[in-house]
Design a protein around this motif. Structure first.
Motif, PDB file in Angstrom:
ATOM      1  N   GLY A 100     -20.340  15.273  40.821  1.00  0.00           N
ATOM      2  CA  GLY A 100     -21.005  16.263  41.489  1.00  0.00           C
ATOM      3  C   GLY A 100     -21.218  17.710  40.568  1.00  0.00           C
ATOM      4  N   GLU A 101     -20.598  17.819  39.584  1.00  0.00           N
ATOM      5  CA  GLU A 101     -20.964  18.963  38.691  1.00  0.00           C
ATOM      6  C   GLU A 101     -21.832  18.659  37.674  1.00  0.00           C
ATOM      7  OE1 GLU A 101     -20.240  21.989  39.728  1.00  0.00           O
ATOM      8  OE2 GLU A 101     -19.098  21.579  41.118  1.00  0.00           O
ATOM      9  N   GLU A 129     -15.772  14.800  41.266  1.00  0.00           N
ATOM     10  CA  GLU A 129     -15.889  16.204  41.194  1.00  0.00           C
ATOM     11  C   GLU A 129     -16.758  16.278  39.856  1.00  0.00           C
ATOM     12  OE1 GLU A 129     -13.495  20.399  40.796  1.00  0.00           O
ATOM     13  OE2 GLU A 129     -12.519  18.657  41.719  1.00  0.00           O
ATOM     14  N   GLY A 168     -11.010  16.378  46.532  1.00  0.00           N
ATOM     15  CA  GLY A 168     -12.463  16.400  46.410  1.00  0.00           C
ATOM     16  C   GLY A 168     -13.239  17.637  47.005  1.00  0.00           C
ATOM     17  N   ARG A 225     -25.266  21.178  42.180  1.00  0.00           N
ATOM     18  CA  ARG A 225     -24.835  20.202  41.432  1.00  0.00           C
ATOM     19  C   ARG A 225     -24.815  20.706  39.900  1.00  0.00           C
ATOM     20  NH1 ARG A 225     -26.043  15.860  37.996  1.00  0.00           N
ATOM     21  NH2 ARG A 225     -24.853  13.964  38.413  1.00  0.00           N
ATOM     22  N   TYR A 265     -16.896  17.829  47.844  1.00  0.00           N
ATOM     23  CA  TYR A 265     -17.914  16.873  46.983  1.00  0.00           C
ATOM     24  C   TYR A 265     -18.187  15.378  47.701  1.00  0.00           C
ATOM     25  CZ  TYR A 265     -16.712  19.723  42.967  1.00  0.00           C
ATOM     26  OH  TYR A 265     -16.680  21.025  42.268  1.00  0.00           O
ATOM     27  N   CYS A 307     -22.918  15.888  44.706  1.00  0.00           N
ATOM     28  CA  CYS A 307     -23.076  17.248  44.188  1.00  0.00           C
ATOM     29  C   CYS A 307     -21.897  17.945  45.461  1.00  0.00           C
ATOM     30  CB  CYS A 307     -24.381  17.588  44.901  1.00  0.00           C
ATOM     31  SG  CYS A 307     -24.660  17.439  46.794  1.00  0.00           S
ATOM     32  N   ARG A 308     -21.724  18.996  45.597  1.00  0.00           N
ATOM     33  CA  ARG A 308     -20.858  19.859  46.610  1.00  0.00           C
ATOM     34  C   ARG A 308     -21.873  20.552  47.684  1.00  0.00           C
ATOM     35  NH1 ARG A 308     -20.644  24.923  44.566  1.00  0.00           N
ATOM     36  NH2 ARG A 308     -20.912  25.004  42.339  1.00  0.00           N
ATOM     37  N   PRO A 355     -14.173  24.675  39.941  1.00  0.00           N
ATOM     38  CA  PRO A 355     -14.483  23.470  39.871  1.00  0.00           C
ATOM     39  C   PRO A 355     -14.468  22.856  38.351  1.00  0.00           C
ATOM     40  CG  PRO A 355     -16.327  25.071  39.961  1.00  0.00           C
ATOM     41  CD  PRO A 355     -14.898  25.784  40.126  1.00  0.00           C
TER      42      PRO A 355
END
Length: 832
Positions: free
Chosen positions: A466-467, A463, A379, A410, A390, A345-346, A622
């Motif tokens: 994380g998305e 990345e 990141g 996320r 991230y 995730c971030r 992102p």
């Protein structure tokens, strides 16, 4: 010499016996009175005359006659014996401090402990020999200084990432210092020092300057940096605002996070407080801290005053305070609240004062809050003025004791988190849990981004995970003589260790006039990447090929062709659509013009799959902010090629947040239903969204046929109708964030929050056929324009003989051939 805030430089004029030219590469900037680390030193005034003390055979005595806590020597060894193999730690001199009461203290001065050789310009050495061999107990006479925040030479760009000007990184090598500053603590500070006797134990000792301190503080400081928060009485904190410390260091001044500003939902951006900022300061108590704006000093105070009071207000009205300095090194984890599994995730952390703290290895402020175009910033991503890191389910780093605000997000499938935690003294761990919101893969839809630039393959993988994006198309391209991501191309997808995330390096091939085209799933590069001159290709470059030929080469490899950021640049788009060369048209941001052009081609009878991509070219976007959900047969076993096939099938939804679904008589987007004339069909549109939504619409042939609007935005909603048509038609659904202007993301382009499905096609008879003569006529005019551009304006004449990559002897015919094909295809569809 007078005392300057507790320090006094000795006048050594009577003791000078050697010229400054004993030093290598010396210039006048090393002579006279100098402030080093904010402390006064007095060096000789000339280069060739007697300007320093050289101690070889006979000892030299320096008069002092003062009480002091410290004595600071600017000294060095003349001979470079250390670099020729002399042992470290060998005693090279004795300094004897003689007191007025007859007592004395003799101190051994050791090679590379208290002293070292004065640096030399070593010729034909790949590494300067003094680098990394400065004395353990002394500091060079060159202090780190901040580089200019926004300006400077291009070849110094890399140095700005470490804030300081590094002379050792210059070519040719520049000697950054000549002497070493060694502070000696006087064990008898209440006794007057009468003189200092310098005796060599072999090598010649060079004394450039001697300074006394009557303060107890360590002259160079031993305390690490801490955050200093300030609030301006007027104006805003920007690049012209600087916090400067003379006896210590200060970072650039940054705006603090606006703790009251938050996105809805959290984790998607935020603002800063214009008038409030902070800098990280390391200073001695006697240091003078100044606030300057545009180079003009506005305020000043002594660091010890702030240390003792905790909060002060300077004459200009600026308030200053020091938050609690306690902190803990935290090992943290992020897990799925249902499965307990680690979750990429971030993350973002900030204190109640608005000071951001980043996990180690990440940035609190990406690129100092400046533009990140064409920069892969390891990141991290910035939305608005809030930087997120991230992390792959775990993180480490410093967090301050006390209250800390945490944001975690996320993608669109988990409920973003904003919470306040308390870091207690002695704490070592922190667990964060994200709750699943919606699982699009339960009904087969898998997220992908068709358009990403500049990041590395592994950076894109992290990345994307994380998305919640499983497919990322990282695209090579060209900007003049800049070629990007060349090293990432392999002809095969990179797949994460768990087999779920895929990054494939393809190409965005570009011309300024004809358009941009994304070539996905390439097995081999298709060159040239760009053509037709600036600003995409080389300045003055010729037009070597067309989008249609690039598309043909991509399809020959089994690749997928997408028209980038449809329909602009609006040149060859009509020809590509007319000849069926596109597998999808890409939306990077919802706009009435772009979607209107898409509807016009649909109304003319062309079946076009809609895909979404970010066109990410900076860390202010992102991956997957706008994405494509394509339905695959089995998300659990899906590979990159399955996803591309799903895009080509037409069952897609593009979204910048909401999960939107459409069915017509049970059929999904991309499907063609036949025999629909006069038949009543059930249309259902529904959404779920972590972002508030207030409008849901069903669009038939470009017009809103049914809509629903909520007075208060909602996170889920549906709409249904019975539809009866007497002609071949297309049906799509769309929804929006609240407001007439539509709620927007905090990315650099402020994209609207929305979702849009590809159409379901309804054929009145056995074959889906529609036409719109005005659209077809417009397509012909676009083709005429491209043809005339090629014939009358583009650079298609080479200054000498050429053998083209395409191999055809008739370059003009090669360029025009797809246009002729497109024109004939359109004419066949027009009424005779």
């Amino acid at each position: 010499m007078t005392w300057i805030r507790g320090y006094r430089a000795l006048d050594l004029t009577a003791s000078w016996n050697a010229p400054m030219t004993l030093l290598d590469d010396v210039d006048v900037s090393f002579t006279g009175s100098r402030l080093l680390y904010g402390l006064p030193f007095r060096f000789g005034a000339e280069l060739s005359g007697a300007s320093l003390i050289r101690v070889a055979g006979q000892s030299e005595v320096i008069p002092v006659d003062a009480e002091c806590h410290w004595v600071l020597f600017a000294h060095a060894l003349e001979e470079p014996s250390l670099f020729e193999g002399a042992p470290v730690g060998e005693t090279v001199a004795h300094y004897t401090f003689r007191y007025a009461d007859g007592g004395a203290e003799t101190v051994p001065v050791r090679q590379r402990f208290e002293i070292g050789p004065t640096p030399r310009l070593w010729q034909r050495r790949p590494i300067p020999l003094d680098w990394g061999q400065t004395p353990f107990l002394a500091v060079p006479d060159a202090q780190h200084r901040l580089m200019h925040r926004t300006c400077g030479r291009y070849d110094a760009a890399g140095a700005r990432f470490v804030d300081i000007d590094d002379p050792q990184a210059r070519t040719p090598y520049v000697l950054p210092y000549r002497f070493y500053l060694w502070p000696w603590r006087n064990p008898r500070p209440g006794h007057r020092v009468a003189a200092i006797e310098i005796a060599s134990a072999g090598p010649a000792v060079l004394i450039g300057a001697v300074t006394l301190s009557r303060l107890e503080e360590d002259p160079f400081g031993r305390t690490g940096a801490r955050e200093l928060v300030f609030s301006l009485a007027g104006g805003s904190v920007d690049e012209d605002v600087a916090v400067v410390v003379d006896r210590g260091t200060a970072t650039y001044a940054y705006r603090t996070v606006d703790c009251a500003s938050r996105s809805n939902p959290p984790g998607w951006g935020g603002a800063t407080v214009a008038h409030r900022g902070y800098a990280k300061v390391a200073a001695t108590p006697s240091a003078r801290v100044t606030l300057s704006v545009g180079g003009t000093v506005q305020a000043a105070f002594t660091w010890s005053d702030l240390l003792s009071q905790g909060r002060i207000v300077t004459d200009d009205g600026t308030s200053w305070h020091l938050p609690d300095a306690g902190r803990a090194w935290i090992k943290g984890s992020v897990v799925d609240d249902v499965t307990g599994e680690p979750l990429a995730c971030r993350l973002h952390f900030h204190t109640p004062e608005g000071i951001p703290f980043a996990p180690y290895g990440h940035h609190a402020h990406i690129n100092s809050d400046g533009n990140t175009w064409n920069l892969d910033i390891g990141g991290d991503v910035r939305l608005g003025q809030r930087t997120y890191a991230y992390v792959d389910g775990e993180f480490e780093g410093w967090l301050p004791h006390g209250r800390v605000v945490v944001e975690a997000a996320r993608g669109f499938d988990h409920t973003p988190l904003r919470t306040e935690v308390t870091i207690r003294p002695g704490q070592r761990t922190l667990e964060l849990r994200l709750k699943p919101f919606f699982d699009p893969e339960a009904d087969g839809y898998v997220a992908g981004d068709t358009h990403v630039h500049f990041v590395s393959t592994l950076g894109a993988e992290l990345e994307a995970r994380g998305e919640g994006v499983r497919v990322t198309n990282l695209l090579m391209s060209q900007w003049g003589h800049l070629y990007t991501n060349t090293e990432d191309f392999t002809g095969n997808p990179h797949t994460s260790a768990d087999g779920t995330t895929h990054v494939h390096t393809g190409q965005e091939n570009r011309t300024a006039m004809l358009g941009h085209i994304n070539l996905l799933g390439l097995r081999a590069p298709i060159r040239p990447w760009c053509t037709g001159g600036a600003e995409e290709a080389d300045l003055g470059g010729e037009l070597e090929t067309t989008l249609a030929h690039w598309a043909d080469e991509c399809h020959a490899q089994g690749g997928t062709v997408v028209l980038a950021h449809f329909p602009v640049p609006n040149g060859e788009a009509a020809a590509l659509i007319a000849t069926g060369r596109l597998d999808g048209v890409e939306m990077i941001a919802y706009d009435e013009y772009n979607i209107g052009q898409y509807y016009r081609y649909l109304n003319a009878g062309y079946r076009l799959t809609l895909v979404g991509g970010t066109d990410k070219m900076s860390s202010e976007v992102p991956i997957g902010l706008i994405r494509t959900y394509a339905r695959v047969p089995d998300p659990a076993t899906m590979d990159y090629w399955d996803w591309c096939a799903a895009v080509r099938s037409g069952d897609t939804v593009i979204t910048s947040g909401p999960h939107l679904r459409l069915s017509v008589d049970g059929a999904a987007p991309g499907a063609v239903l036949t025999g629909t004339a006069e038949r009543t069909m059930g249309v259902v549109a529904e959404f779920r969204s972590i972002f508030p939504v207030d409008r849901l619409e069903i669009v038939v042939n470009g017009s809103v046929t049914e809509s629903r609007r909520w007075e208060s935005p909602v996170s889920a909603g549906s709409l249904s109708l019975d539809l009866t048509l007497d002609e071949s038609s297309w049906v799509a659904a769309r929804c929006y964030g609240p407001g007439e202007d539509v709620a927007r993301h905090a990315d650099v382009w402020e994209r609207p929050i929305m979702a849009h499905t590809s159409p379901v096609y309804l054929a009145a008879g056995d074959v889906y056929e529609r036409t719109d003569e005005a659209v077809l006529e417009q397509m012909l005019r676009l083709i005429d324009g491209v043809e005339q551009h090629i014939g009358d304006r583009a650079r298609t004449t080479w200054p000498g003989p050429v053998d083209h990559r395409h191999g055809s002897p008739d370059h003009d015919h090669f360029l025009r051939e797809p246009l002729t094909e497109a024109r004939h295809a359109i004419l066949r569809r027009l009424p005779r």
